[in-house]
Design a protein around this motif. Structure first.
Motif, short mmCIF file in Angstrom:
data_model
loop_
_atom_site.label_atom_id
_atom_site.label_comp_id
_atom_site.label_asym_id
_atom_site.label_seq_id
_atom_site.Cartn_x
_atom_site.Cartn_y
_atom_site.Cartn_z
N GLU A 137 -11.32 78.25 52.46
CA GLU A 137 -12.26 78.25 51.33
C GLU A 137 -12.85 79.65 51.21
O GLU A 137 -12.88 80.41 52.18
CB GLU A 137 -13.41 77.25 51.57
N HIS B 166 -13.38 75.71 41.93
CA HIS B 166 -12.66 74.51 42.35
C HIS B 166 -13.58 73.30 42.15
O HIS B 166 -14.66 73.24 42.74
CB HIS B 166 -12.27 74.64 43.82
N LEU C 88 -14.65 71.27 45.42
CA LEU C 88 -15.43 72.10 46.33
C LEU C 88 -16.79 72.44 45.73
O LEU C 88 -17.79 72.56 46.47
CB LEU C 88 -14.65 73.38 46.64
N ARG D 119 -20.00 74.09 56.12
CA ARG D 119 -18.61 74.02 55.70
C ARG D 119 -17.64 74.36 56.82
O ARG D 119 -16.47 73.98 56.76
CB ARG D 119 -18.35 74.96 54.51
#
Length: 429
Positions: A191, A340, A343, A427
C-alpha cells in the motif's frame, strides 16, 4: 479422564490463550497510540523549525541537493536504513518493525516552485525566483515527523514503512522515475499513502475514493496558415462554448469556492463535480510556417474524454477551417490521482476509530487545475491520497497553493504527524 474431557479442556485452553494474546495486542495498540500522540507533541516545535529551514532554502525540480542531504541525515539519525540511488535527489528511509506485517509506503514531495510571489512569512525564501508555494516543505516536515514517531514505537510496529521523499513532482517526472527504478520495484509495496496541503481549515483531513482531481489535458491544433486575432477569438470562443459544462450555471473554475460550505468540496451538492473547464485564453504561436492553438482543459468524467477531440473537430469543420487544419491532438495527458476505493474506506474507518466519528471530512468533488504525479505510484500500488487543510482564516492565513501570499498554519503539521502515524501503525499489522 476420558478423551472428550481432555479435548474440551484443550479447546478452553486454546481459547483462553488466544484471548490473552488478543488482549495483550490490544493493550499494545492503545499504548502505541498514546505514545504517538505524546511523541508528536514532543517533536512539534522541532518540525516547525525544519519546515522553516526548507521554506527559506527551496530548490527547484531536479536541483534538490541540499534538501536531500538534510533528509538523509535526519533519517540516518533515527536509525533508518537510507537509499538514495533511487531517482534524481530522491531519498527513501526504511523503517523495519520488530513484528511481521505489510510493506507500507508514505510519499512526500520535495521540490519548490519557480515564482517570486509575495510571501508574508518571517522566513521568506533566500533564493530569488524560487519558493515553496505549494506546501512541499510542510509535506517533508510531516513525513520526517511520522518517521521519528514510528521509529520510537519500533518495538510494537508491524511490517516495514518506506518513507519516499520524491523529487521533481512539479514537473511530473519524479514519481515515474522512482517506480521504474529496479531497487524500488524489489520493495513490492502492499500500500502507499500521501497528502497535499490545501486551502481547507488547518488540520482538516479530506478524502474520497477514485478521482481526487479532474483529468488534466492539453490540446493542440495545427493550421497551415496563421489566423488573425479576430479569427482566433471567434473560433476559440466557439470551441469553448461547445465543451464547457457545469451544474446549473455554476462556476467550478472559481477554485476559491472549494472551501465554501454550501458549494465547496465538503457539500454533497458541490459545484466541483460533473464539469468540463476549458481555459479561456488559448495560446498561439507559429513555428516552421505552422500556426498553433493550444489550451488546457479539466474534465471530471473519464468516460467523456473520448468525445473532446471529435467535438473540437466538428466546430472547426462547421466554421470552414477544416481545409486549413493539419492536426489536432493531446500533447499532455497526465494521469490523475485515483484513490483505491476499498483502501480509502478502510483508511477513513481506521482514522475515525482512533480519533472519533467525523475526524475525516468526505470530499464530494474533484479539484480543478491541480494534479499530482502520485498517480504514477497508484498505477502500480493500491494507494490513498489525502488533502490536509492548512488555512486559518481568523489569522488571515490562506493556504491556496500556487497563489500570492500562500501561507500555512503550521499547526497542521501536528495533525498530519499524529493522524498518519496512527494510520500507518495500524495498517502495518
Amino acid at each position: 479422564m476420558n478423551k472428550q474431557i481432555l479435548l474440551a479442556l484443550l479447546f478452553v485452553n486454546i481459547c483462553c490463550t488466544k484471548q490473552i494474546i488478543y488482549a495483550q495486542e490490544k493493550n499494545n495498540e492503545i499504548a502505541a497510540q498514546e505514545s504517538i500522540q505524546l511523541e508528536t507533541d514532543k517533536i512539534f516545535d522541532k518540525l516547525v523549525q525544519i519546515r522553516r529551514d526548507f521554506h527559506e532554502n527551496p530548490e527547484l525540480a531536479g536541483k534538490e541537493k541540499r534538501t536531500q542531504e538534510l533528509i538523509k541525515k535526519y533519517l540516518l539519525d533515527l536509525g533508518l536504513q537510507v537509499e538514495n540511488n533511487i531517482y534524481g535527489y530522491g531519498v527513501i528511509g526504511i523503517l523495519e518493525g520488530t513484528k511481521k506485517g505489510k510493506k507500507i509506503g508514505w510519499r512526500a514531495d520535495m521540490d519548490a516552485l519557480p515564482n517570486d510571489f509575495p510571501d508574508k512569512s518571517d522566513f521568506k525564501s533566500k533564493i530569488k525566483g524560487v519558493q515553496h508555494g505549494c506546501g512541499h516543505d510542510i509535506h517533508m516536515a510531516i513525513a520526517l515527523g511520522i518517521a521519528e514517531v514510528l521509529a520510537k514505537n519500533k518495538k510494537t510496529l508491524h511490517g516495514t514503512v518506506y518513507f519516499i521523499f520524491q523529487p521533481e513532482e512539479e514537473t511530473f517526472k519524479g514519481a515515474k522515475g522512482i517506480i521504474e527504478n529496479k531497487i524500488f520495484v524489489k520493495y513490492k509495496l502492499d500500500e502507499i499513502y500521501g497528502l497535499h496541503i490545501t486551502a481547507l481549515p488547518a488540520g482538516q483531513i479530506m478524502v474520497k475514493p477514485n478521482e481526487m482531481f479532474a483529468y488534466q489535458k492539453e490540446i493542440e491544433i495545427e493550421f497551415k496558415n496563421r489566423l488573425s486575432g479576430e479569427e482566433v477569438k471567434e473560433l476559440t470562443s466557439k470551441i469553448r462554448n461547445s465543451l464547457v459544462r457545469s451544474n446549473n450555471g455554476s462556476k467550478p473554475w472559481e477554485i476559491q469556492s472549494i472551501i465554501d460550505s454550501k458549494i465547496g468540496l465538503m457539500n454533497p451538492n458541490t459545484i466541483f463535480k460533473d464539469y468540463l473547464i476549458v481555459d479561456e485564453n488559448f495560446r498561439t504561436y507559429s513555428k516552421n510556417n505552422v500556426f498553433y492553438l493550444n489550451t488546457e482543459l479539466y474534465e471530471t468524467d473519464a468516460a467523456r474524454l473520448k468525445n473532446i477531440i471529435p467535438t473540437v473537430e466538428q466546430v472547426i469543420k462547421d466554421n470552414n477551417y477544416a481545409p486549413q487544419m493539419l492536426s489536432i491532438e493531446y500533447i499532455k495527458e497526465n494521469p490523475t490521482v485515483l484513490n483505491h476505493p476499498n483502501l480509502t474506506a478502510i483508511s477513513i474507518n481506521t482514522l475515525e476509530d482512533m480519533y472519533g466519528k467525523g475526524f475525516v471530512t468526505i470530499d464530494y468533488g474533484q479539484v480543478p487545475y491541480f494534479n499530482d504525479d502520485f498517480a504514477y505510484f497508484q498505477q502500480k500500488i493500491p494507494g490513498v491520497y489525502f488533502l490536509l487543510g492548512g488555512s486559518n482564516f481568523e489569522k488571515g492565513i490562506v493556504a491556496m497553493n500556487h497563489a500570492p501570499n500562500f501561507e500555512v498554519d503550521e499547526e497542521c503539521i501536528r495533525t498530519g504527524v499524529k493522524a498518519f502515524s496512527s494510520l500507518l501503525f495500524q495498517r502495518g499489522g
